[in-house]
Every structure is written in structure tokens, then in C-alpha cells.
Design a protein around this motif. Structure first.
Motif, short mmCIF file in Angstrom:
data_model
loop_
_atom_site.label_atom_id
_atom_site.label_comp_id
_atom_site.label_asym_id
_atom_site.label_seq_id
_atom_site.Cartn_x
_atom_site.Cartn_y
_atom_site.Cartn_z
N THR A 61 0.84 -1.19 0.00
CA THR A 61 0.00 0.00 0.00
C THR A 61 0.88 1.24 0.00
O THR A 61 2.06 1.17 0.39
CB THR A 61 -0.92 0.01 1.23
N PRO A 62 0.35 2.37 -0.41
CA PRO A 62 1.15 3.60 -0.44
C PRO A 62 1.80 3.88 0.92
O PRO A 62 1.15 3.76 1.97
CB PRO A 62 0.13 4.68 -0.81
N GLN B 248 4.91 4.46 -3.71
CA GLN B 248 4.01 5.41 -4.36
C GLN B 248 3.31 4.74 -5.52
O GLN B 248 3.82 3.76 -6.08
CB GLN B 248 4.81 6.62 -4.85
N SER B 249 2.17 5.26 -5.90
CA SER B 249 1.39 4.65 -6.98
C SER B 249 2.18 4.61 -8.29
O SER B 249 2.04 3.67 -9.07
CB SER B 249 0.08 5.42 -7.20
N GLU B 250 3.04 5.59 -8.50
CA GLU B 250 3.82 5.61 -9.74
C GLU B 250 4.94 4.57 -9.78
O GLU B 250 5.64 4.43 -10.78
CB GLU B 250 4.40 7.00 -10.02
N GLU C 149 4.30 1.46 -9.60
CA GLU C 149 3.69 0.25 -10.14
C GLU C 149 4.29 -0.08 -11.51
O GLU C 149 4.32 0.75 -12.41
CB GLU C 149 2.16 0.44 -10.26
N VAL D 209 0.65 -1.54 -6.52
CA VAL D 209 0.40 -0.64 -5.39
C VAL D 209 -1.10 -0.64 -5.13
O VAL D 209 -1.88 -0.16 -5.96
CB VAL D 209 0.93 0.77 -5.67
#
Lengths: 118, 110
Positions: free
Chosen positions: B13-14, B80-82, B84, B109
Motif C-alpha cells: 500500500t502507499p 508510491q502509486s507511480e 507500479e 500498489v
């Protein structure tokens, strides 16, 4: 800044020939090996071989020996990967990359998608 | 069949810390330094870590690498989501006289 600019996507038929290119800039192109790698859908990276543009010394992976030819022109900072007779199984993304002689690649080109179908 | 072994997937998770392992043998990881790449969706592999733990200019410090014996790992903290995408380990193999790669780990993520 090191940059490797590859030629555009290609669509070919089985049996046709093809030559794709990789132009380097921002570093001494002749003084570093250029590796070529294949990535088929589903993600494995396969090292095909490498060429030293300074003297065109070439090393092929046994899996690709005889299947492709690597050349380089140090006067234009360009490396080439060519096929004399494409097969459908050659369909993949092909990357060129700057690498040391005993190291994995460092800087990569953006890739050239080669599609072969009848 | 990839020479180096990576788990096919990882997730977090973030903000979390995740680790991706890579195992090999004495002729590759046991003898040479590790390289890690990040491949974001639709993009080319990008150098993330070289010489086990060195980061190229522009790679955030939350990415780190380590190596011990015939294994190595990539750690990402503050996920972070980026982040992924797919992550690959690589090194030189003295027996094959070629660079060898892992099969890649898909990081999700959540």
C-alpha cells in the motif's frame, strides 16, 4: 546525457528481411559496447548479443547466433540489428542498450516493435 | 527460462516498504555486482540500481539494493502509486559470459 534513439515499429511478412537501427548520442559511442535484447509479450528479457562499435567486435548469445547479424557504424554513431529471413516467432520488442564488457546494460533505447505475420 | 529467480509478483500500500528478492548462483550473483531495472507500463527498462547499491542520478533514495552471497534484493520504501510496474534483476554470468536476468516481478500498489 546518454541517449539511444531506435528506429520505428516495423510490420513484416515471414521470409522478409529487416534492419533496425539504434543511434547513440551524449557519450563516446565507439568506446562502449551496444547490447541488443529481445522482450516478447509476457516480459522475459533475453540478451541477444553485443557489438563494440570501435572495432565491430561482436559477441552473440548461442540462442541467437546465426539468426541475426549485428553491425555498427562508428562514423554515424549507429548500431544495427538485421534479419535475412524473418519468422513469426521474431515478433517482439527489441531494445538496444549501452553496456560494459562484463556488465549488464545501463542506458536503454526506447525499443523497436517488430511484428511478423502473414 | 530466466537464469535468475524472482517472485512473479509483489504488492504493498502507499507509504509501505516492499522488498523484491533475486537468487542465482556462484557464477553470477556470487561473483558479480547486481543491477536492477524498473519497467513502467508501455516503457523501456530503466536503470534503477547498479553495482549492488548505487543509484543513477535522478533515482530517488527510497530505492535501495543489497547483495549477499548468491542472493540480492531491491527495497522500495515509501511506496508510491507511480512505482507500479515490473522490476528486473540482472548481473553478469562468468560461465555463460553474458548478462543474465530475472524473470521480473510485477509490483502492484494497492
Amino acid at each position: 546525457e546518454v541517449q539511444l534513439e531506435q528506429s520505428g515499429a516495423e510490420v513484416k511478412k515471414p521470409g522478409e528481411s529487416l534492419k533496425i537501427s539504434c543511434k547513440g548520442s551524449g557519450y563516446n559511442f565507439a568506446g562502449f559496447w551496444i547490447g541488443w535484447l529481445r522482450q516478447k509479450p509476457g516480459k522475459d528479457l533475453e540478451w541477444m548479443g553485443m557489438i563494440y562499435p570501435g572495432d565491430s567486435d561482436t559477441r552473440y548469445s548461442p540462442s541467437f547466433q546465426g539468426q541475426v547479424t549485428m553491425t555498427a557504424d562508428k562514423t554515424t554513431n549507429t548500431a544495427y540489428l538485421q534479419w535475412s529471413s524473418l519468422k513469426a516467432s521474431d515478433t517482439a520488442m527489441y531494445y538496444c542498450a549501452k553496456q560494459g564488457q562484463w556488465e549488464p546494460p545501463s542506458n536503454w533505447g526506447q525499443g523497436t516493435l517488430v511484428s511478423v505475420f502473414s | 527460462q530466466p537464469v535468475l529467480t524472482q517472485p512473479p509478483s509483489a504488492s504493498g500500500t502507499p507509504g509501505q516498504r516492499v522488498s523484491i528478492s533475486c537468487s542465482g548462483r556462484s557464477s553470477n550473483i556470487g561473483s558479480n555486482t547486481m543491477t536492477w531495472y524498473q519497467q513502467l507500463p508501455g516503457g523501456a527498462p530503466k536503470l534503477l540500481i547498479y553495482r549492488n547499491s548505487q543509484r543513477p542520478s535522478g533515482v530517488p533514495a527510497r530505492f535501495s539494493g543489497s547483495q549477499s552471497g548468491t542472493s540480492a534484493s531491491l527495497a522500495i520504501r515509501g511506496l508510491q502509486s507511480e512505482d507500479e510496474g515490473d522490476y528486473y534483476c540482472a548481473t553478469w554470468d562468468d560461465s555463460l559470459n553474458a548478462p543474465v536476468f530475472g524473470g521480473g516481478t510485477k509490483l502492484t500498489v494497492l
